[in-house]
Write an enzyme that holds these catalytic residues in place. Sequence first.
Site, PDB file in Angstrom:
ATOM      1  N   ASP A  11      -3.802  -8.425  -0.374  1.00 55.28           N
ATOM      2  CA  ASP A  11      -2.998  -9.656  -0.294  1.00 55.28           C
ATOM      3  C   ASP A  11      -2.276  -9.710   1.057  1.00 55.28           C
ATOM      4  O   ASP A  11      -1.055  -9.704   1.105  1.00 55.28           O
ATOM      5  CB  ASP A  11      -1.997  -9.718  -1.465  1.00 55.28           C
ATOM      6  CG  ASP A  11      -0.991  -8.578  -1.461  1.00 55.28           C
ATOM      7  OD1 ASP A  11      -1.269  -7.516  -0.862  1.00 55.28           O
ATOM      8  OD2 ASP A  11       0.113  -8.758  -2.035  1.00 55.28           O
ATOM      9  N   ASP A  16      -1.200  -4.641   4.532  1.00 53.70           N
ATOM     10  CA  ASP A  16      -2.604  -4.787   4.100  1.00 53.70           C
ATOM     11  C   ASP A  16      -3.506  -4.940   5.321  1.00 53.70           C
ATOM     12  O   ASP A  16      -4.611  -4.379   5.376  1.00 53.70           O
ATOM     13  CB  ASP A  16      -2.801  -6.036   3.242  1.00 53.70           C
ATOM     14  CG  ASP A  16      -1.919  -6.082   2.019  1.00 53.70           C
ATOM     15  OD1 ASP A  16      -0.727  -6.410   2.164  1.00 53.70           O
ATOM     16  OD2 ASP A  16      -2.417  -5.808   0.914  1.00 53.70           O
ATOM     17  N   ASN A  41       1.642 -11.104  -1.929  1.00 52.37           N
ATOM     18  CA  ASN A  41       2.717 -11.312  -0.951  1.00 52.37           C
ATOM     19  C   ASN A  41       2.916 -12.790  -0.649  1.00 52.37           C
ATOM     20  O   ASN A  41       4.044 -13.258  -0.468  1.00 52.37           O
ATOM     21  CB  ASN A  41       2.377 -10.586   0.349  1.00 52.37           C
ATOM     22  CG  ASN A  41       2.481  -9.076   0.206  1.00 52.37           C
ATOM     23  OD1 ASN A  41       3.372  -8.579  -0.465  1.00 52.37           O
ATOM     24  ND2 ASN A  41       1.571  -8.355   0.849  1.00 52.37           N
ATOM     25  N   THR A 125      -4.833  -3.040  -2.602  1.00 53.53           N
ATOM     26  CA  THR A 125      -3.539  -2.917  -1.934  1.00 53.53           C
ATOM     27  C   THR A 125      -2.631  -4.105  -2.268  1.00 53.53           C
ATOM     28  O   THR A 125      -1.671  -4.375  -1.549  1.00 53.53           O
ATOM     29  CB  THR A 125      -3.715  -2.801  -0.400  1.00 53.53           C
ATOM     30  OG1 THR A 125      -4.349  -3.995   0.076  1.00 53.53           O
ATOM     31  CG2 THR A 125      -4.543  -1.592  -0.019  1.00 53.53           C
ATOM     32  N   PHE A 167       6.474  -3.622  -6.170  1.00 59.26           N
ATOM     33  CA  PHE A 167       6.007  -5.017  -6.149  1.00 59.26           C
ATOM     34  C   PHE A 167       4.609  -5.212  -6.749  1.00 59.26           C
ATOM     35  O   PHE A 167       4.416  -6.078  -7.612  1.00 59.26           O
ATOM     36  CB  PHE A 167       6.044  -5.543  -4.705  1.00 59.26           C
ATOM     37  CG  PHE A 167       5.525  -6.942  -4.555  1.00 59.26           C
ATOM     38  CD1 PHE A 167       6.297  -8.035  -4.912  1.00 59.26           C
ATOM     39  CD2 PHE A 167       4.244  -7.182  -4.046  1.00 59.26           C
ATOM     40  CE1 PHE A 167       5.824  -9.334  -4.780  1.00 59.26           C
ATOM     41  CE2 PHE A 167       3.754  -8.478  -3.909  1.00 59.26           C
ATOM     42  CZ  PHE A 167       4.547  -9.550  -4.270  1.00 59.26           C
ATOM     43  N   ASN A 168       3.608  -4.453  -6.293  1.00 59.61           N
ATOM     44  CA  ASN A 168       2.227  -4.725  -6.735  1.00 59.61           C
ATOM     45  C   ASN A 168       2.074  -4.576  -8.248  1.00 59.61           C
ATOM     46  O   ASN A 168       1.332  -5.327  -8.878  1.00 59.61           O
ATOM     47  CB  ASN A 168       1.238  -3.773  -6.040  1.00 59.61           C
ATOM     48  CG  ASN A 168       1.048  -4.108  -4.580  1.00 59.61           C
ATOM     49  OD1 ASN A 168       1.354  -5.214  -4.138  1.00 59.61           O
ATOM     50  ND2 ASN A 168       0.562  -3.137  -3.810  1.00 59.61           N
ATOM     51  N   HIS A 241       3.002   0.897   3.757  1.00 59.50           N
ATOM     52  CA  HIS A 241       2.489   1.235   2.419  1.00 59.50           C
ATOM     53  C   HIS A 241       0.949   1.300   2.346  1.00 59.50           C
ATOM     54  O   HIS A 241       0.364   2.327   2.010  1.00 59.50           O
ATOM     55  CB  HIS A 241       2.930   0.174   1.405  1.00 59.50           C
ATOM     56  CG  HIS A 241       4.386  -0.099   1.366  1.00 59.50           C
ATOM     57  ND1 HIS A 241       5.284   0.709   0.723  1.00 59.50           N
ATOM     58  CD2 HIS A 241       5.118  -1.120   1.880  1.00 59.50           C
ATOM     59  CE1 HIS A 241       6.498   0.207   0.829  1.00 59.50           C
ATOM     60  NE2 HIS A 241       6.430  -0.899   1.521  1.00 59.50           N
ATOM     61  N   ASP A 242       0.319   0.146   2.577  1.00 65.14           N
ATOM     62  CA  ASP A 242      -1.079  -0.004   2.173  1.00 65.14           C
ATOM     63  C   ASP A 242      -2.081   0.888   2.918  1.00 65.14           C
ATOM     64  O   ASP A 242      -3.064   1.355   2.317  1.00 65.14           O
ATOM     65  CB  ASP A 242      -1.498  -1.477   2.294  1.00 65.14           C
ATOM     66  CG  ASP A 242      -0.762  -2.350   1.278  1.00 65.14           C
ATOM     67  OD1 ASP A 242      -0.302  -1.807   0.253  1.00 65.14           O
ATOM     68  OD2 ASP A 242      -0.648  -3.562   1.515  1.00 65.14           O
TER      69      ASP A 242
END
Length: 313
Positions: A11, A16, A41, A125, A167-168, A241-242
Amino acid sequence: MAPRSIIIDCDPGQDDAVALFLAMASPDELELLGITTVAGNVPLALTERNARMMCDIAKSSAPVFAGCAKPMLRDAISAEYIHGETGINGIDVFEPETPLQDQHAVDFIIDTLLGDKVTVTLIPTGPLTNIATAIKKNPEILPRIEEIVIMGGAMREGGNRTPSAEFNILVDPHAADVVLNCGRPITLMGLDVTHRVLSTEERVARIGALNNPVADATVGMLSFFHRYDTEKYSSQGTPLHDPCTVAYLLQPELFKTKCCNVAVETESELTTGHTAVDFWHVTDRTRNVNWAYDIDADGFYALLTERLGRFPL
Ligand code: BDR
Ligand code: CA
């Protein structure tokens, strides 16, 4: 060894986008069969456009597919306040030449898994809506999934969107529940790990010194991405993060992981999206997840910088 066949389900999202670049820079290890996008996102129309922009910037021929526009059962939640209204604030938006494929992302995932590749590794992701929908629609894909390497969840770090939830997983906890219990090998990169890979000024400067268009786009996006997290966490940089997912496939020795049960809260108003990680094996629930709990952050940035340096000037 032949490269591992992968689909990145994302996303974008600045982080990402960097995960996509890292995979695109690593064709010896990873064969990127396609990029599937999901609402997360920012809405789906932007995540698929952003993924196509990244293909243009990196000159990748990976096909891009749009998937689910909303979570399985809940209303959509987005995160413009972190990523900006485009999802990739920090670089100028343009209309990409990379076309959007006609096929729905869920059908692409199913057809690819049932196709001529012996097995495929999935790298989600974003919210897990596309992957769970594919599993529900055609469970025959399951034996063809080699591994699912997910960015999502949190244990020691607590949540980043609610006190309990990352979040995810929060966006589509029902999808996360389906995926984590699908019976295939799963590695989960939660905030416990991703909060350790901070894009400090020195690390970003090293990427900037590469001076190629992909590195420039990365620096632009990270410069914007910085502002929210550095204030929130009083940190020296934002967590990337991703890309941890792709880095894990490239250099698993950078990570410490432990096989344990991870369950997702889907009902409580207070703690929906919480990942209950049975790190100390206090239950006899099935050990369904390879839970990442530590990372060599310098090693991660060395890998990322080296790979981004492979793009032409
Ligand atoms: C996750 O949420 C999104 O904001 C990021 O792209 C990442 O996938 C971190 O919680
Ligand atoms: Ca994401």
